[in-house]
Design an enzyme around this catalytic site. Structure first.
Site, mmCIF file in Angstrom:
data_model
loop_
_atom_site.group_PDB
_atom_site.id
_atom_site.type_symbol
_atom_site.label_atom_id
_atom_site.label_comp_id
_atom_site.label_asym_id
_atom_site.label_seq_id
_atom_site.Cartn_x
_atom_site.Cartn_y
_atom_site.Cartn_z
ATOM 1 N N GLY A 147 0.836 -1.194 0.000
ATOM 2 C CA GLY A 147 0.000 0.000 0.000
ATOM 3 C C GLY A 147 0.868 1.238 0.000
ATOM 4 O O GLY A 147 1.919 1.274 0.653
ATOM 5 N N THR A 148 0.468 2.253 -0.761
ATOM 6 C CA THR A 148 1.187 3.521 -0.773
ATOM 7 C C THR A 148 0.197 4.645 -0.507
ATOM 8 O O THR A 148 -0.972 4.566 -0.881
ATOM 9 C CB THR A 148 1.870 3.768 -2.133
ATOM 10 O OG1 THR A 148 0.874 3.785 -3.174
ATOM 11 C CG2 THR A 148 2.894 2.694 -2.427
ATOM 12 N N ALA A 208 3.290 7.941 3.440
ATOM 13 C CA ALA A 208 4.040 6.731 3.792
ATOM 14 C C ALA A 208 3.702 5.605 2.828
ATOM 15 O O ALA A 208 2.828 5.730 1.965
ATOM 16 C CB ALA A 208 3.698 6.319 5.225
ATOM 17 N N VAL A 252 3.491 0.998 2.920
ATOM 18 C CA VAL A 252 3.412 -0.147 3.824
ATOM 19 C C VAL A 252 3.988 -1.380 3.141
ATOM 20 O O VAL A 252 3.674 -1.668 1.978
ATOM 21 C CB VAL A 252 1.948 -0.416 4.243
ATOM 22 C CG1 VAL A 252 1.880 -1.596 5.213
ATOM 23 C CG2 VAL A 252 1.338 0.829 4.884
ATOM 24 N N LYS A 267 4.803 0.186 8.291
ATOM 25 C CA LYS A 267 4.479 1.463 7.650
ATOM 26 C C LYS A 267 5.662 2.413 7.834
ATOM 27 O O LYS A 267 6.062 2.704 8.963
ATOM 28 C CB LYS A 267 3.212 2.056 8.280
ATOM 29 C CG LYS A 267 2.733 3.354 7.643
ATOM 30 C CD LYS A 267 1.420 3.788 8.279
ATOM 31 C CE LYS A 267 0.889 5.075 7.669
ATOM 32 N NZ LYS A 267 -0.405 5.484 8.292
ATOM 33 N N ASP A 301 -10.455 8.809 8.234
ATOM 34 C CA ASP A 301 -9.930 8.553 6.894
ATOM 35 C C ASP A 301 -10.463 7.212 6.384
ATOM 36 O O ASP A 301 -9.694 6.307 6.043
ATOM 37 C CB ASP A 301 -8.406 8.541 6.914
ATOM 38 C CG ASP A 301 -7.809 8.727 5.515
ATOM 39 O OD1 ASP A 301 -8.583 9.078 4.591
ATOM 40 O OD2 ASP A 301 -6.601 8.509 5.348
#
Length: 516
Positions: free
Chosen positions: A158-159, A163, A165, A179, A311
């Site tokens: 994940g981006t 950051a 991950v 992360k 979020d």
């Protein structure tokens, strides 16, 4: 003498600027893009180009407003300007991408061309090479990554704007998600916020009907929280404690010995994204179960605990088939939470109830307590529910998402209602801004999963509103008799609500709560 001091001041300013520039370059591997004046100039040029495009190509076109030719040209200019803004965000990265992603959620206030263009930032966030990630890990964890991890997947799972991950396995065999903050973000955040503040003020002069200072204020307040991964870990533990008895909610545990302000290590969780229809179908998961649980989760966050995960985009909410036969919700990314006061929750609950009861007098009263004055209570109600004023007056519970007619009306009249929306966002209680974002994203998930017509989310929201209102009243009670009376009223109201909800399952009558 005056000339001497003036030279001292002048050289001090120049020296400070050079020192800041050298420090910024050092912190960002001597990347020229990290220099504040470079980033500021790039942003200023982009804003100037966008403003000039509207002035010369649209307003100077000579076309009459409202005509088909004018609207087609306006859409073309919107797309061109949105692409220019997207290019700026992708080049400057960091905070710019975060703000761009926020813009992608403002479909109730910005042209669709901007919203759709900026949505690409969710799937095309910047990615750093493994060498850069290892450097951050070594600096923060004080060990070489090879001494900590048995394996470390070089490709991020994940981006995001701040950051990325990675999946990894510790020496003891534990599978974790790591992360790691982009190294350039900390150094650029402060100058970027100042830059955007100047640009927003410039836009306000050019377009006085737009009020976006609230966006800058919120970003300035939220970014420091999101850049502190230790705070994110504490948030995760706090929300996990609130819902410790909720068997279907899973919050990955934090490994504090491998967590710093720039590195967060948590247990690895598997599941599909909450909007992945193929995953839902292949795992035989009931979409209504998903949205009912999400409605309950966020309603309790807002009205019971006053601590709201802010979020909730699909990448941060996973689902998985449970051993019980239903689905589990896995909540990720706890960097940003809205902390709501008791007074705010009480007024917001009453405002929701006045909407559901179509009580204009109470809508006005409680919107004023939330910072909205005068006749804008109607616009505020539309923004809170994501519905038209006509739908609110008829009763909104049967359809939790806008009809095509409502959406078309908003698009056709956006230029007329945009100044009112901007005024609401500029004056509303600051705690409300993250709630707007949360409401919109949850409604979007219901739309994708096609579950809005069951009314489950509104039922849960209504129950939480009732409980919140009566809980606040009971706190102010001075006698056991009065408290008992409120207790009976509360459960009688909930009984009528549930009874009416069951009745509506078998009728086509418009929804109106059986209490005021």
């Amino acid at each position: 003498m005056f000339s001497k001091y003036r030279n001292i001041v002048k050289y001090s300013i120049v020296g400070t600027a050079l020192g800041t520039t050298v420090y910024s370059l050092h912190e960002n591997d001597y990347d020229v893009n990290s220099i504040g004046i470079v980033r500021l100039t790039r942003a200023a040029v982009a804003v100037f180009k966008i403003g000039s495009t509207y002035k010369n190509e649209l307003y100077g076109s000579g076309l009459e407003k409202g005509t088909t030719e004018y609207n087609n040209l306006k859409s073309k200019i919107h797309k061109k300007s949105a692409q220019e803004l997207l290019n700026l965000c992708c080049t400057n990265k960091g905070v710019y991408i975060k703000v761009g992603q926020h813009i992608a959620t403002l479909d109730y206030i910005l042209p669709n061309e901007f919203v759709e263009t900026m949505k690409s930032l969710y799937s095309h966030a910047p990615t750093n090479d493994l060498q850069v990630i290892y450097r951050v890990l070594k600096e923060d964890l004080k060990q070489d990554p090879s001494e900590i991890f048995e394996t470390f997947d070089p490709e991020p799972i994940g981006t995001a704007s701040l950051a990325q991950v990675h999946k990894a396995v510790l020496k003891n065999g534990t599978c974790v998600a790591v992360k790691v903050q982009h190294p350039y973000v900390q150094g650029n955040a402060r100058v970027d916020m100042k830059t955007m503040e100047y640009l927003v003020k410039l836009m306000s002069y050019a377009f006085p009907e737009f009020r976006f200072q609230w966006l800058v204020d919120e970003t300035k307040k939220n970014i420091p929280q999101e850049l502190n991964f230790e705070q994110e870990g504490r948030n995760a533990e706090k929300i996990a404690a609130f819902f410790e008895n909720t068997e279907w909610l899973h919050i990955p545990k934090v490994l504090w010995n491998l967590t710093t302000s720039r590195v967060l290590t948590m247990e690895f969780a598997t599941g599909g994204q909450v909007n992945d229809l193929d995953y839902i179908k292949s795992n035989d998961i009931d979409p209504y179960d998903i949205t009912d649980k999400l409605g309950k989760l966020y309603s309790q966050m807002i009205f019971k605990y006053g601590f709201v995960h802010s979020d909730p985009h699909p990448g941060n909410i996973l689902i998985a088939k449970s051993n019980r036969g239903d689905c589990d919700i896995i909540l990720l990314d706890h960097g940003l939470y809205a902390v709501l006061s008791d007074e705010f929750r009480y007024n917001y609950a009453n405002f929701w109830m006045s909407i559901l009861n179509r009580n204009r007098k109470n809508m006005r009263l409680h919107s004023q307590k939330l910072g909205i004055d005068g006749d804008l209570y109607g616009m505020f109600a539309c923004m809170v529910t994501g519905r038209s004023w006509e739908s609110i007056n008829k009763g909104i519970v049967k359809d939790a998402v806008p009809t095509k007619g409502e959406m078309d009306f908003v698009k056709q009249n956006l230029s007329l209602i945009l100044p009112q929306m901007s005024t609401v966002l500029d004056s509303v209680n600051r705690q409300m801004l993250l709630i707007f974002k949360t409401n919109d994203l949850i409604r979007g998930l219901e739309h994708v999963l096609k579950t809005s017509r069951k009314m489950g989310a509104f039922k849960v929201m209504s129950e939480c509103c009732v409980n919140s209102i009566y809980d606040q009243k009971k706190v102010k009670c001075c006698s056991k008799v009065e408290r008992l009376k409120l207790f009976i009223e509360q459960y009688w109201t909930l009984f009528k609500l549930n009874l009416y909800y069951k009745y509506l399952q078998f009728s086509n009558l418009s929804f109106r709560l059986p209490f005021s």
